[in-house]
Design an enzyme around this catalytic site. Structure first.
Site, PDB file in Angstrom:
ATOM      1  N   GLU A 186      45.987  46.436   8.821  1.00  0.00           N
ATOM      2  CA  GLU A 186      44.951  45.435   8.573  1.00  0.00           C
ATOM      3  C   GLU A 186      45.593  44.061   8.459  1.00  0.00           C
ATOM      4  O   GLU A 186      46.644  43.908   7.841  1.00  0.00           O
ATOM      5  CB  GLU A 186      44.194  45.736   7.282  1.00  0.00           C
ATOM      6  CG  GLU A 186      43.455  47.064   7.274  1.00  0.00           C
ATOM      7  CD  GLU A 186      42.714  47.278   5.970  1.00  0.00           C
ATOM      8  OE1 GLU A 186      41.483  47.090   5.962  1.00  0.00           O
ATOM      9  OE2 GLU A 186      43.356  47.617   4.964  1.00  0.00           O
TER      10      GLU A 186
ATOM     11  N   HIS B 102      40.527  57.802   4.229  1.00  0.00           N
ATOM     12  CA  HIS B 102      40.189  57.618   5.641  1.00  0.00           C
ATOM     13  C   HIS B 102      41.143  58.353   6.589  1.00  0.00           C
ATOM     14  O   HIS B 102      40.720  59.172   7.402  1.00  0.00           O
ATOM     15  CB  HIS B 102      40.173  56.130   5.986  1.00  0.00           C
ATOM     16  CG  HIS B 102      39.142  55.337   5.262  1.00  0.00           C
ATOM     17  ND1 HIS B 102      37.832  55.752   5.140  1.00  0.00           N
ATOM     18  CD2 HIS B 102      39.224  54.152   4.611  1.00  0.00           C
ATOM     19  CE1 HIS B 102      37.148  54.846   4.453  1.00  0.00           C
ATOM     20  NE2 HIS B 102      37.966  53.882   4.118  1.00  0.00           N
TER      21      HIS B 102
END
Length: 491
Positions: free
Chosen positions: A216, A240
């Site tokens: 990210e 996730h």
């Protein structure tokens, strides 16, 4: 798909960031697409100190949809959606306003509409909200969507499951992970099981390693207090990336229904070997401790890379490398399956170093809208038998109308209304993941600093995956164009 029965949807924490950015815009998109029930009502709820009037809630919803939605809040579709909205404040000691709002919504629908509760609240509020639903009998014959995190370790996950199971049985619990609602993640099932060219090689005999990589570029964005108690491993890896691993590594289910799919995922989680702290790199970006809400001596990791092993017949000996972190060089959501090299002695082996190390790969980008690429070697035009890399790519944008697609939350809320648990996480799966994480949580390796905009702590990150390399296709926004030119890069 079957259209849902008439519903009253109650959004707890409706004044929070998740409801504003995802839930309200997503519900309106479903309504405009004609996918919500023929008759429905949406009741927003929050603690008394954040109470809104019905009119103020409708204005709040309009602003949320206008700012974050795919569809403009206008015309008959918006008017119908706006008319469905009402607000009922709720505190555990005073649930009266919520009870009145739900009763009014049900009476306006008539008959016996179903109830769906979405808990977009902090984990610390789960127990009190669940208890209130049980004490007021609102939970009876209802379904509940529970947001992450599903605990912070094995003990807390078991305690949370016990709390929820005291009011809702497992068939009515929907633990949501929006990654699993992505079209490109779901397409892994189609890629594997609907195509004879892939499933025969989807095993340890043909695959050397698997990478699930979600770097990210964003930092904390004002969420320092939340992140201090969570960190990259709990926030991204457990919730996730390991869930995506379950889909990549699962055995073929007997059919595409909730129980067979979740059974096969649970078997993967059960086969995970305990995470060895020596196979984990934890990092913290420079200046993290200067962020608001962060302790000056914080030991919270903002980066995690690790090696996992699935100890079963299909995957024994194949390492799974997972990586995620904040403030990294690119934002990507990529699965890479590295294929074992065939004997190449009959060909020239003086390919550039970069090309030799990349080898054959299947790459699945599960960012929105996503794509799938296969990378292989071909003969370069000319009189000599020289090899050159080539790439074939399928891109959702080029093949389908994205206006008809649903975002992860939209798809999963719709599934919950229908009662399809296929893409939701089961309690035993969550507990297996926390169980194999215990050695790491009990003995985390030391933090290593890294510069914002880098790829994490070096050389530790590269050494973790050696002799392979981290693979991210392309650069910038047009990754497909880069791939089409066979100009991929390793990082």
């Amino acid at each position: 798909m079957t259209r849902p029965d008439n519903h009253v949807v109650v959004l707890f924490g409706v004044t929070g960031d998740l409801a504003k950015r995802k839930l309200l815009p997503g519900l309106f998109h479903l309504a405009k697409a004609g996918l919500l029930p023929d008759r429905y009502r949406i009741v927003g709820s929050a603690p008394t100190q954040f109470a809104l009037s019905d009119d103020d809630f409708r204005t709040y919803a309009r602003d949320a949809v206008a700012t974050f939605g795919l569809s403009e809040p206008s015309g008959p579709a918006w008017q119908s959606f706006e008319d469905s909205l009402s607000f009922g404040a709720a505190d555990p000691q005073d649930p009266g306003p919520l009870l009145a709002a739900v009763q009014a919504a049900e009476e306006s629908l008539g008959g016996e509409p179903r109830r769906l509760f979405h808990l977009a609240v902090p984990p610390s509020a789960f127990a009190s909200v669940i208890g209130m639903l049980g004490d007021t009998n609102l939970a009876q014959h209802s379904k509940v969507i529970v947001e992450k995190p599903f605990g912070i370790d094995l003990a807390s996950a078991r305690a949370l499951n016990k709390t929820i199971h005291a009011v809702f049985d497992e068939s009515r619990i929907f633990r949501i992970d929006h990654f699993l609602g992505k079209e490109s993640v779901d397409n892994i099932l189609a890629l594997r099981f609907a195509n004879g060219m892939f499933e025969p090689i989807w095993n340890r005999d043909h695959i050397s390693h698997v990478q699930i990589d979600v770097p990210e570029t964003l930092g904390l964005e004002g969420r320092g207090h939340f992140y201090e108690g969570t960190g990259a491993f709990r926030d991204m890896i457990v919730t996730h990336l390991i869930q995506v691993l379950g889909i990549v590594a699962m055995e073929p289910p007997v059919w595409l229904a909730a129980q067979p799919l979740r059974d096969e995922k649970a078997k993967v989680f059960e086969a995970l070997r305990p995470i060895e702290p020596g196979h984990v790199v934890r990092g913290q970006y420079d200046s993290y401790r200067d962020e608001p809400g962060v302790a000056p001596d914080s030991s919270t990791e903002t980066f995690t890379a690790l090696r996992l092993e699935v100890d079963n017949w299909r995957w024994a000996g194949v390492p799974f490398y997972l990586r995620s972190g904040k403030n990294l060089a690119q934002h990507r959501e990529v699965i890479t399956l590295g294929l074992r090299e065939p004997p190449l002695r009959m060909f020239r082996t003086d390919l550039p170093h970069r090309e030799k190390n990349q080898g054959n790969k299947i790459v699945i980008d599960f960012g929105d809208p996503g794509w799938i690429a296969a990378r292989f070697l071909v003969k370069e035009p000319g009189p000599a038998m020289d090899l050159a890399p080539a790439t074939m790519t399928f891109c959702y944008n080029d093949s389908f109308c994205q206006a008809h697609g649903l975002q992860g939350y939209e798809r999963l809320i719709l599934d919950a209304m229908v009662g399809d648990q296929s893409l939701f996480t089961r309690s035993d799966g969550i507990e297996h993941i926390w169980e194999v994480s215990t050695p790491l949580l009990d003995n985390p390796p030391p933090l290593q600093p890294y510069a914002p905009g880098s790829w994490g702590p070096e050389p530790a990150v590269s050494e973790l995956i050696a002799p392979h390399q981290w693979y991210l296709p392309g650069a910038g926004d047009d990754a497909i164009g880069v791939l089409a030119e066979a100009d991929s890069e390793s990082v």
